[in-house]
Design a protein around this motif. Structure first.
Motif, mmCIF file in Angstrom:
data_model
loop_
_atom_site.group_PDB
_atom_site.id
_atom_site.type_symbol
_atom_site.label_atom_id
_atom_site.label_comp_id
_atom_site.label_asym_id
_atom_site.label_seq_id
_atom_site.Cartn_x
_atom_site.Cartn_y
_atom_site.Cartn_z
ATOM 1 N N MET A 1 39.269 43.214 37.019
ATOM 2 C CA MET A 1 38.401 44.393 36.943
ATOM 3 C C MET A 1 39.012 45.630 37.592
ATOM 4 N N PHE A 2 40.016 45.442 38.422
ATOM 5 C CA PHE A 2 40.616 46.560 39.147
ATOM 6 C C PHE A 2 41.738 47.244 38.353
ATOM 7 N N GLY A 3 41.888 46.896 37.105
ATOM 8 C CA GLY A 3 42.829 47.599 36.246
ATOM 9 C C GLY A 3 44.038 46.779 35.875
ATOM 10 N N PRO A 4 44.771 47.309 34.902
ATOM 11 C CA PRO A 4 44.608 48.610 34.257
ATOM 12 C C PRO A 4 43.458 48.630 33.243
ATOM 13 N N ALA A 5 43.067 49.840 32.875
ATOM 14 C CA ALA A 5 42.042 49.987 31.847
ATOM 15 C C ALA A 5 42.567 49.460 30.515
ATOM 16 N N GLY A 6 41.639 48.944 29.711
ATOM 17 C CA GLY A 6 42.018 48.488 28.376
ATOM 18 C C GLY A 6 42.401 47.032 28.292
ATOM 19 N N VAL A 7 42.111 46.266 29.366
ATOM 20 C CA VAL A 7 42.330 44.820 29.292
ATOM 21 C C VAL A 7 40.970 44.125 29.278
ATOM 22 N N ALA A 8 40.983 42.865 28.889
ATOM 23 C CA ALA A 8 39.754 42.084 28.829
ATOM 24 C C ALA A 8 39.506 41.384 30.152
ATOM 25 N N TYR A 9 38.259 41.357 30.541
ATOM 26 C CA TYR A 9 37.818 40.576 31.708
ATOM 27 C C TYR A 9 36.850 39.525 31.193
ATOM 28 N N ALA A 10 37.223 38.254 31.329
ATOM 29 C CA ALA A 10 36.405 37.146 30.848
ATOM 30 C C ALA A 10 35.872 36.343 32.022
ATOM 31 N N TYR A 11 34.630 35.891 31.909
ATOM 32 C CA TYR A 11 34.094 35.022 32.954
ATOM 33 C C TYR A 11 33.142 34.008 32.337
ATOM 34 N N PHE A 12 32.999 32.886 33.037
ATOM 35 C CA PHE A 12 32.229 31.738 32.566
ATOM 36 C C PHE A 12 30.866 31.754 33.262
ATOM 37 N N VAL A 13 29.790 31.559 32.508
ATOM 38 C CA VAL A 13 28.450 31.588 33.094
ATOM 39 C C VAL A 13 27.664 30.338 32.711
ATOM 40 N N PHE A 14 26.799 29.930 33.633
ATOM 41 C CA PHE A 14 25.878 28.806 33.416
ATOM 42 C C PHE A 14 26.602 27.516 33.017
ATOM 43 N N GLY A 15 27.887 27.434 33.346
ATOM 44 C CA GLY A 15 28.640 26.236 33.022
ATOM 45 C C GLY A 15 28.796 25.980 31.542
ATOM 46 N N ALA A 16 28.557 27.022 30.722
ATOM 47 C CA ALA A 16 28.560 26.780 29.280
ATOM 48 C C ALA A 16 29.112 27.919 28.442
ATOM 49 N N CYS B 1 31.688 35.158 28.703
ATOM 50 C CA CYS B 1 31.298 36.537 28.444
ATOM 51 C C CYS B 1 32.527 37.428 28.584
ATOM 52 N N PHE B 2 32.531 38.554 27.876
ATOM 53 C CA PHE B 2 33.734 39.376 27.781
ATOM 54 C C PHE B 2 33.432 40.838 28.053
ATOM 55 N N ASN B 3 34.339 41.450 28.794
ATOM 56 C CA ASN B 3 34.235 42.853 29.179
ATOM 57 C C ASN B 3 35.523 43.582 28.824
ATOM 58 N N ILE B 4 35.419 44.904 28.696
ATOM 59 C CA ILE B 4 36.600 45.756 28.624
ATOM 60 C C ILE B 4 36.691 46.504 29.945
ATOM 61 N N VAL B 5 37.814 46.353 30.631
ATOM 62 C CA VAL B 5 38.037 47.007 31.914
ATOM 63 C C VAL B 5 38.264 48.495 31.683
ATOM 64 N N CYS B 6 37.685 49.311 32.546
ATOM 65 C CA CYS B 6 37.867 50.752 32.441
ATOM 66 C C CYS B 6 38.004 51.339 33.839
ATOM 67 N N GLY B 7 38.225 52.652 33.911
ATOM 68 C CA GLY B 7 38.431 53.303 35.192
ATOM 69 C C GLY B 7 39.899 53.463 35.515
ATOM 70 N N ALA B 8 40.169 54.217 36.567
ATOM 71 C CA ALA B 8 41.545 54.401 37.026
ATOM 72 C C ALA B 8 42.052 53.122 37.670
ATOM 73 N N ASP B 9 43.371 52.930 37.669
ATOM 74 C CA ASP B 9 43.964 51.759 38.306
ATOM 75 C C ASP B 9 43.482 51.643 39.739
ATOM 76 N N GLY B 10 43.041 50.450 40.116
ATOM 77 C CA GLY B 10 42.570 50.208 41.466
ATOM 78 C C GLY B 10 41.083 50.427 41.646
ATOM 79 N N GLU B 11 40.422 51.026 40.650
ATOM 80 C CA GLU B 11 38.971 51.232 40.686
ATOM 81 C C GLU B 11 38.317 50.208 39.758
ATOM 82 N N ALA B 12 37.501 49.356 40.323
ATOM 83 C CA ALA B 12 36.896 48.303 39.507
ATOM 84 C C ALA B 12 35.738 48.840 38.680
ATOM 85 N N ALA B 13 35.794 48.612 37.394
ATOM 86 C CA ALA B 13 34.700 48.931 36.480
ATOM 87 C C ALA B 13 34.947 48.186 35.179
ATOM 88 N N ALA B 14 33.864 47.828 34.513
ATOM 89 C CA ALA B 14 34.009 47.112 33.246
ATOM 90 C C ALA B 14 32.756 47.295 32.404
#
Length: 200
Positions: A62-77, A80-93
């Motif tokens: 999540m801390f960059g670079p922008a334009g990469v995917a952030y994937a995480y597993f929920v409920f053991g099943a 979910c997928f995010n697109i990372v955004c923001g300046a390098d070192g700033e976490a946002a998705a």
């Protein structure tokens, strides 16, 4: 290739999320148009964010670079997928909540055999299954063609007046922050469910 709006400051992640509506995302023979997204800011400012308490092995992407995917597993099943955004070192998705399958419908139907066409990618986990993606996308680019996911500009941009906003779904903290955005009236948008704490 890069898209400058993805690198806007993390505190503007809500505007970045809005701007992603109508963009197209493809993987493994299926292409969909994003109809619903949800914004999450970085350390300290957004208690619903995975990065709220700082960098960890899980959220480092999540801390960059922008334009990469952030994937995480929920409920053991589910993935979910995010697109990372923001300046390098700033976490946002931006969480990808729903989409309309616009190409590769037959493949999506095979991956989601009991779903109606409206429901093929209607919800974060369903979106991932329709695209046949999982943990392998975490940290890969969605813009330069090196990863399995490929983000492309909309064929027809979504006008601002066609965007609705409301509270985020299923988060225990800051659930009333109106950082969920969707294309008004689109049938593929997922239903809203407010988080209800589990009784112990």
């Amino acid at each position: 290739m890069s898209y400058r709006f993805l690198s806007a400051p993390a505190e503007q992640v809500d505007a970045t999320a809005r701007a992603l509506l109508g963009w197209e995302l493809s993987a493994h023979g299926v292409r969909l148009r994003l109809t619903e997204v949800e914004a999450y800011a970085g350390a300290g400012g957004d208690p619903a964010s995975h990065a709220h308490r700082g960098r960890t092995p899980r959220n480092a992407v999540m801390f960059g670079p922008a334009g990469v995917a952030y994937a995480y597993f929920v409920f053991g099943a589910h993935w979910c997928f995010n697109i990372v955004c923001g300046a390098d070192g700033e976490a946002a998705a931006v969480l990808l909540r729903a989409g309309e399958v616009v190409d590769g419908v037959e493949l999506a139907r095979e991956r989601r055999p009991n779903a109606t066409d409206r429901d093929l990618a209607r919800g974060p986990a369903r979106l991932g299954r329709a695209l046949a993606i999982g943990a392998e996308v975490n940290g890969t680019s969605v813009i330069d063609g090196t990863g399995p996911l490929h983000l492309t500009p909309p064929t027809t941009p979504v006008p601002p007046e066609s965007v609705s906003a409301g509270p985020r779904v299923g988060v225990a903290a800051a659930h009333d922050v109106p950082w969920r955005f969707w294309i008004s009236g689109d049938r593929t948008v997922s239903p809203y469910r407010r988080h209800v704490p589990r009784r112990r």
